[in-house]
Design a protein around this motif. Structure first.
Motif, PDB file in Angstrom:
ATOM      1  N   PRO A 283      26.410  24.427 -49.271  1.00  0.00           N
ATOM      2  CA  PRO A 283      26.417  25.844 -48.896  1.00  0.00           C
ATOM      3  C   PRO A 283      25.297  26.640 -49.552  1.00  0.00           C
ATOM      4  O   PRO A 283      24.727  26.231 -50.568  1.00  0.00           O
ATOM      5  N   ARG A 284      25.027  27.786 -48.960  1.00  0.00           N
ATOM      6  CA  ARG A 284      24.145  28.766 -49.598  1.00  0.00           C
ATOM      7  C   ARG A 284      25.036  29.537 -50.566  1.00  0.00           C
ATOM      8  O   ARG A 284      26.057  30.078 -50.177  1.00  0.00           O
ATOM      9  N   LEU A 285      24.653  29.552 -51.826  1.00  0.00           N
ATOM     10  CA  LEU A 285      25.454  30.173 -52.877  1.00  0.00           C
ATOM     11  C   LEU A 285      24.814  31.471 -53.325  1.00  0.00           C
ATOM     12  O   LEU A 285      23.598  31.625 -53.291  1.00  0.00           O
ATOM     13  N   ALA A 286      25.643  32.422 -53.749  1.00  0.00           N
ATOM     14  CA  ALA A 286      25.161  33.727 -54.193  1.00  0.00           C
ATOM     15  C   ALA A 286      25.654  33.983 -55.612  1.00  0.00           C
ATOM     16  O   ALA A 286      26.852  33.895 -55.888  1.00  0.00           O
ATOM     17  N   LEU A 287      24.739  34.290 -56.509  1.00  0.00           N
ATOM     18  CA  LEU A 287      25.099  34.580 -57.891  1.00  0.00           C
ATOM     19  C   LEU A 287      25.804  35.924 -57.999  1.00  0.00           C
ATOM     20  O   LEU A 287      25.531  36.852 -57.231  1.00  0.00           O
ATOM     21  N   SER A 288      26.690  36.018 -58.967  1.00  0.00           N
ATOM     22  CA  SER A 288      27.337  37.284 -59.307  1.00  0.00           C
ATOM     23  C   SER A 288      27.009  37.587 -60.756  1.00  0.00           C
ATOM     24  O   SER A 288      26.339  36.799 -61.427  1.00  0.00           O
ATOM     25  N   GLU A 289      27.514  38.717 -61.256  1.00  0.00           N
ATOM     26  CA  GLU A 289      27.263  39.040 -62.665  1.00  0.00           C
ATOM     27  C   GLU A 289      27.983  38.086 -63.604  1.00  0.00           C
ATOM     28  O   GLU A 289      27.659  38.002 -64.774  1.00  0.00           O
ATOM     29  N   GLU A 290      28.949  37.324 -63.085  1.00  0.00           N
ATOM     30  CA  GLU A 290      29.700  36.370 -63.918  1.00  0.00           C
ATOM     31  C   GLU A 290      28.972  35.042 -64.093  1.00  0.00           C
ATOM     32  O   GLU A 290      29.250  34.310 -65.038  1.00  0.00           O
ATOM     33  N   GLY A 291      28.073  34.715 -63.180  1.00  0.00           N
ATOM     34  CA  GLY A 291      27.416  33.411 -63.211  1.00  0.00           C
ATOM     35  C   GLY A 291      25.911  33.512 -63.338  1.00  0.00           C
ATOM     36  O   GLY A 291      25.297  34.417 -62.794  1.00  0.00           O
ATOM     37  N   LEU A 292      25.334  32.561 -64.044  1.00  0.00           N
ATOM     38  CA  LEU A 292      23.883  32.528 -64.237  1.00  0.00           C
ATOM     39  C   LEU A 292      23.209  31.458 -63.383  1.00  0.00           C
ATOM     40  O   LEU A 292      21.998  31.417 -63.304  1.00  0.00           O
ATOM     41  N   GLY A 293      24.014  30.576 -62.783  1.00  0.00           N
ATOM     42  CA  GLY A 293      23.435  29.524 -61.959  1.00  0.00           C
ATOM     43  C   GLY A 293      24.505  28.585 -61.454  1.00  0.00           C
ATOM     44  O   GLY A 293      25.680  28.697 -61.817  1.00  0.00           O
ATOM     45  N   PHE A 294      24.076  27.650 -60.597  1.00  0.00           N
ATOM     46  CA  PHE A 294      24.971  26.658 -60.029  1.00  0.00           C
ATOM     47  C   PHE A 294      24.354  25.280 -60.203  1.00  0.00           C
ATOM     48  O   PHE A 294      23.130  25.142 -60.252  1.00  0.00           O
ATOM     49  N   ARG A 295      25.211  24.282 -60.258  1.00  0.00           N
ATOM     50  CA  ARG A 295      24.748  22.902 -60.236  1.00  0.00           C
ATOM     51  C   ARG A 295      25.826  22.032 -59.604  1.00  0.00           C
ATOM     52  O   ARG A 295      27.003  22.387 -59.603  1.00  0.00           O
ATOM     53  N   TRP A 296      25.396  20.898 -59.075  1.00  0.00           N
ATOM     54  CA  TRP A 296      26.314  19.910 -58.529  1.00  0.00           C
ATOM     55  C   TRP A 296      26.426  18.801 -59.554  1.00  0.00           C
ATOM     56  O   TRP A 296      25.418  18.281 -60.028  1.00  0.00           O
ATOM     57  N   TRP A 297      27.651  18.456 -59.916  1.00  0.00           N
ATOM     58  CA  TRP A 297      27.913  17.443 -60.940  1.00  0.00           C
ATOM     59  C   TRP A 297      28.831  16.373 -60.373  1.00  0.00           C
ATOM     60  O   TRP A 297      29.847  16.688 -59.756  1.00  0.00           O
ATOM     61  N   SER A 298      28.469  15.124 -60.595  1.00  0.00           N
ATOM     62  CA  SER A 298      29.315  14.016 -60.148  1.00  0.00           C
ATOM     63  C   SER A 298      30.372  13.737 -61.208  1.00  0.00           C
ATOM     64  O   SER A 298      30.028  13.452 -62.357  1.00  0.00           O
ATOM     65  N   PRO A 299      31.649  13.797 -60.845  1.00  0.00           N
ATOM     66  CA  PRO A 299      32.704  13.500 -61.807  1.00  0.00           C
ATOM     67  C   PRO A 299      32.671  12.051 -62.318  1.00  0.00           C
ATOM     68  O   PRO A 299      33.384  11.724 -63.252  1.00  0.00           O
ATOM     69  N   ARG A 300      31.836  11.219 -61.740  1.00  0.00           N
ATOM     70  CA  ARG A 300      31.680   9.845 -62.238  1.00  0.00           C
ATOM     71  C   ARG A 300      30.726   9.802 -63.430  1.00  0.00           C
ATOM     72  O   ARG A 300      30.628   8.791 -64.117  1.00  0.00           O
ATOM     73  N   GLU A 301      29.982  10.887 -63.657  1.00  0.00           N
ATOM     74  CA  GLU A 301      29.052  10.976 -64.783  1.00  0.00           C
ATOM     75  C   GLU A 301      29.748  11.642 -65.962  1.00  0.00           C
ATOM     76  O   GLU A 301      30.657  12.453 -65.778  1.00  0.00           O
ATOM     77  N   PRO A 302      29.298  11.341 -67.179  1.00  0.00           N
ATOM     78  CA  PRO A 302      29.873  12.036 -68.336  1.00  0.00           C
ATOM     79  C   PRO A 302      29.518  13.524 -68.287  1.00  0.00           C
ATOM     80  O   PRO A 302      28.458  13.904 -67.791  1.00  0.00           O
TER      81      PRO A 302
END
Length: 150
Positions: A113-132
């Motif tokens: 998706p296209r994501l939109a920052l708010s005042e609560e967040g500084l950024g986004f990332r995708w993380w694989s739960p298979r990684e530490p």
């Protein structure tokens, strides 16, 4: 990982259990594990400076599902996402000291998706739960994501 699990602030994730949404006890907040292509969406929380799942506190009169949808929209700009109830997470929190239950919802996103920052967040990332989980990630949220997504 084995529970209980403690973060650097002293908060403890005691349990993540699957129950029917109709049997969901009163919860203080809701989290959303939104995933796409095997990865889970994490946002960089402006206040705590760590990667976390989107979510937040329930407002008066809201259901847990309404809280999850509102928080996801406020923190990411995602609206109209299909949410599936996944689990209830139990925490022992330190500031202020309290025992708290959170509803956990899952959202499978067909496309990135296209994501939109708010005042609560500084950024986004995708993380694989298979990684530490890295040192800059909430170990509690990472554990919840791994248990709900995989």
């Amino acid at each position: 990982m084995a529970l209980p699990l403690r973060d650097r602030a002293g908060n403890v994730l005691l349990d993540v259990r699957r129950v029917a949404e109709s049997e969901l006890p009163a919860v203080a907040a809701a989290l959303v594990v939104a995933g796409h292509a095997g990865a889970v969406l994490m946002m960089l929380d402006a206040r705590r400076g760590q990667w976390e799942l989107p979510g937040g506190m329930r407002e008066p009169g809201e259901t847990a599902r309404e809280t999850a949808a509102r928080e996801l929209a406020e923190e990411t700009g995602l609206r109209g996402v299909v949410l599936t109830f996944a689990a209830v997470a139990e925490f022992d929190l330190v500031d202020p000291a309290r025992r708290e239950l959170l509803a956990v919802y899952r959202a499978e996103l067909a496309t990135a998706p296209r994501l939109a920052l708010s005042e609560e967040g500084l950024g986004f990332r995708w993380w694989s739960p298979r990684e530490p989980a890295g040192p800059d990630m909430s170990p509690l949220d990472a554990e919840i994501a791994a248990r709900v997504w995989t």
